[in-house]
Scaffold this motif. Sequence first.
Motif, short mmCIF file in Angstrom:
data_model
loop_
_atom_site.label_atom_id
_atom_site.label_comp_id
_atom_site.label_asym_id
_atom_site.label_seq_id
_atom_site.Cartn_x
_atom_site.Cartn_y
_atom_site.Cartn_z
N UNK A 25 12.84 -12.81 24.69
CA UNK A 25 11.69 -13.15 25.52
C UNK A 25 11.37 -14.63 25.29
N UNK A 26 10.63 -15.21 26.22
CA UNK A 26 10.38 -16.65 26.20
C UNK A 26 8.89 -16.92 26.03
N UNK A 27 8.56 -17.83 25.09
CA UNK A 27 7.19 -18.30 24.91
C UNK A 27 7.17 -19.81 25.08
N UNK A 28 6.37 -20.30 26.04
CA UNK A 28 6.26 -21.74 26.22
C UNK A 28 5.20 -22.28 25.26
N UNK A 29 5.51 -23.36 24.56
CA UNK A 29 4.60 -23.89 23.57
C UNK A 29 3.42 -24.60 24.21
N UNK A 30 2.31 -24.63 23.48
CA UNK A 30 1.07 -25.23 23.99
C UNK A 30 1.15 -26.75 24.09
N UNK A 49 6.61 -24.21 14.06
CA UNK A 49 7.46 -25.00 14.95
C UNK A 49 6.97 -26.44 14.95
N UNK A 50 7.90 -27.37 14.85
CA UNK A 50 7.60 -28.79 14.95
C UNK A 50 8.12 -29.31 16.28
N UNK A 51 7.31 -30.16 16.92
CA UNK A 51 7.70 -30.76 18.19
C UNK A 51 7.36 -32.23 18.20
N UNK A 52 7.98 -32.96 19.10
CA UNK A 52 7.64 -34.36 19.36
C UNK A 52 7.24 -34.48 20.82
N UNK A 120 3.79 -32.93 16.36
CA UNK A 120 2.83 -31.83 16.36
C UNK A 120 3.46 -30.60 15.71
N UNK A 121 2.60 -29.73 15.20
CA UNK A 121 3.04 -28.45 14.65
C UNK A 121 2.30 -27.34 15.36
N UNK A 122 2.95 -26.19 15.48
CA UNK A 122 2.34 -25.05 16.16
C UNK A 122 2.99 -23.77 15.65
N UNK A 128 -2.36 -23.63 20.49
CA UNK A 128 -2.24 -23.94 19.06
C UNK A 128 -1.27 -25.10 18.88
N UNK A 129 -1.79 -26.30 18.65
CA UNK A 129 -0.95 -27.47 18.40
C UNK A 129 -1.77 -28.47 17.60
N UNK A 130 -1.31 -28.79 16.40
CA UNK A 130 -2.02 -29.70 15.51
C UNK A 130 -1.21 -30.97 15.31
N UNK A 131 -1.92 -32.10 15.33
CA UNK A 131 -1.31 -33.41 15.19
C UNK A 131 -0.78 -33.61 13.77
N UNK A 132 0.44 -34.11 13.65
CA UNK A 132 1.01 -34.49 12.35
C UNK A 132 0.76 -35.99 12.19
N UNK A 133 -0.25 -36.34 11.43
CA UNK A 133 -0.69 -37.74 11.42
C UNK A 133 0.18 -38.65 10.58
#
Length: 566
Positions: A25-30, A49-52, A120-122, A128-133
């Motif tokens: 199944x597919x979940x699109x990140x925030x 999960x880490x994203x840029x 960002x991390x989620x 749910x997405x928090x900034x990685x400062x």
Amino acid sequence: MKFNRLASAVILYTASLPILAASYTVTELATDTLGPIQYGVSIDNTGLILTAVENIYNAPVDLNTIDFENATIIANLTDIESAKNGVFNLADYTYLINIARSGSSTFSYFTQQLGRLQGYKTDGSVNSADFINAFDTESAELNGFSHSMNTTPRDSAGGTHIVGNSVGPFRTIDYVTDSGTESKYILSDFDRRAFVQVGQNVVPLLPIDTTLGGISQVNSINGNYLAAGSGSVAPSATTTTAIENCGVDETRGDQPIEACYRNILIFGQGTSTASRRTGVWSQRATLWSLDVEGNVVDTTTFDTLVTDEEELAAQGSSQALDVNNNGVAVGVSSVKVDVREQTVLTTAASLFLQSGEVVRILEDDDLLPNSAIAINNSGYVVGLRSQSINRVSRNKMFIYNMNDDTVKFPDDFFTSSSTIPRALNNNNLVVGSADIEATNTSIRKTAAFLYDIEADTFTNLNTLISCSSPFDLIEATDINDNNEIVVSALTKRPSKNARGELLLDESGESILVDTVVTLKLNPTGQAPAACTDEELGVIERQGGSTGVILFTVLAFTTYFRRWLMK
């Protein structure tokens, strides 16, 4: 609707193999609400999960960096008085943000700095997405973080220890020229540095040599908090001479010494051809051992495969791209080989052992250049090599087994398909991207793949999701031990302006554009559905090539990095 009929033929071929993969199944990140393009980077066993995110919406404007007396600024702002007070209409906001981004991309010393990529991390849940400062700091003037530095997260462990790479914080230096003109230089104390962030505790992963700040890059972290990457071990002779010249007024010129030092690192500052200089330092594969709070307790560096040179610069470089829980790292190292009666320096896939030894994985010189990308706890190593097919350089995946010293080159979608593995989990599953169109061009349409080492099956991940999915899975970037996968996908999304507001056409309708989004694939344990050719459909879009790979295209002529986003 995901790919064309040629791709469908490829799928029918792979479907004849004993595919053991379950459907997803597919979940699109925030993170799709944070900027126009998002790149999935990694997923650890806790599901973090880490994203840029590229060119974030609502980036801050630093009024202290804007010269409101400048004729060009005056001519282009539509409401300069409001702008001076930090109140911007859309046109003026977009104009000032574009100046900052343009200046940042050309390493200008005189404009506000805005990093193109933000980390960002989620946990994958909605909103749910928090900034990685990293090294960024908050200020009241900007009402938050500056977002001035490019920050690219690379990996995490235990849902707590996040490693990545960033630029040093920028500061303003006031300078008066010999003619009495006052100017402001916006400079950073170091250019590229690895970090580990645990909660709000940010610790730099320093290189052995910190001349001009040095350089360090981290690519992964294992379950024992051992981080793998590379760092500078000594400046080049040219760098040492340039530093000495900066200390002399006659050779430094009419600029602050900090700008002179920065010029050593940047070529063509402020121009369209600006780029980072190579060869400023000698760089070596590095492992940083961390404690539970993220503090560095030990640092280990490795040599290269070149042992017959006294000077470090002549030995080339090395870099660790991954490390398993047994402390064995893999990556690349420079190696010297004889080609047509000439000795050349190229790169070879390497093991970096706890004994300090660097071991070449593929001894056959005809397979050079090559790189090791990832290693799991069972001793499997996945890598790639460059191969000329029909006079075009393509990447081909290989699997190395440390336990019996065997190597195999799995079949992929077709003979001339270029395949780039990105990650390997402890269930012996590999993910990455591979060409699915057999065109003669260097850039082709790609699909995310899943390769099972034990079953020797190479599967297009698009065949493991719903037949009616609106997503075209073009690259898988990571897989954890729960077999959850992070992928980059193409889909249609409404176009937005710099503030994240929808752009509308003359009829008041949203303007749909091709967009790269980040997805999490969740295994169901059920067999995948058999999609018909009609359900697969024909997608009409521009793009969808290997150019979406994050952070870095793997380049065999230098040393390899696991991108742009592990």
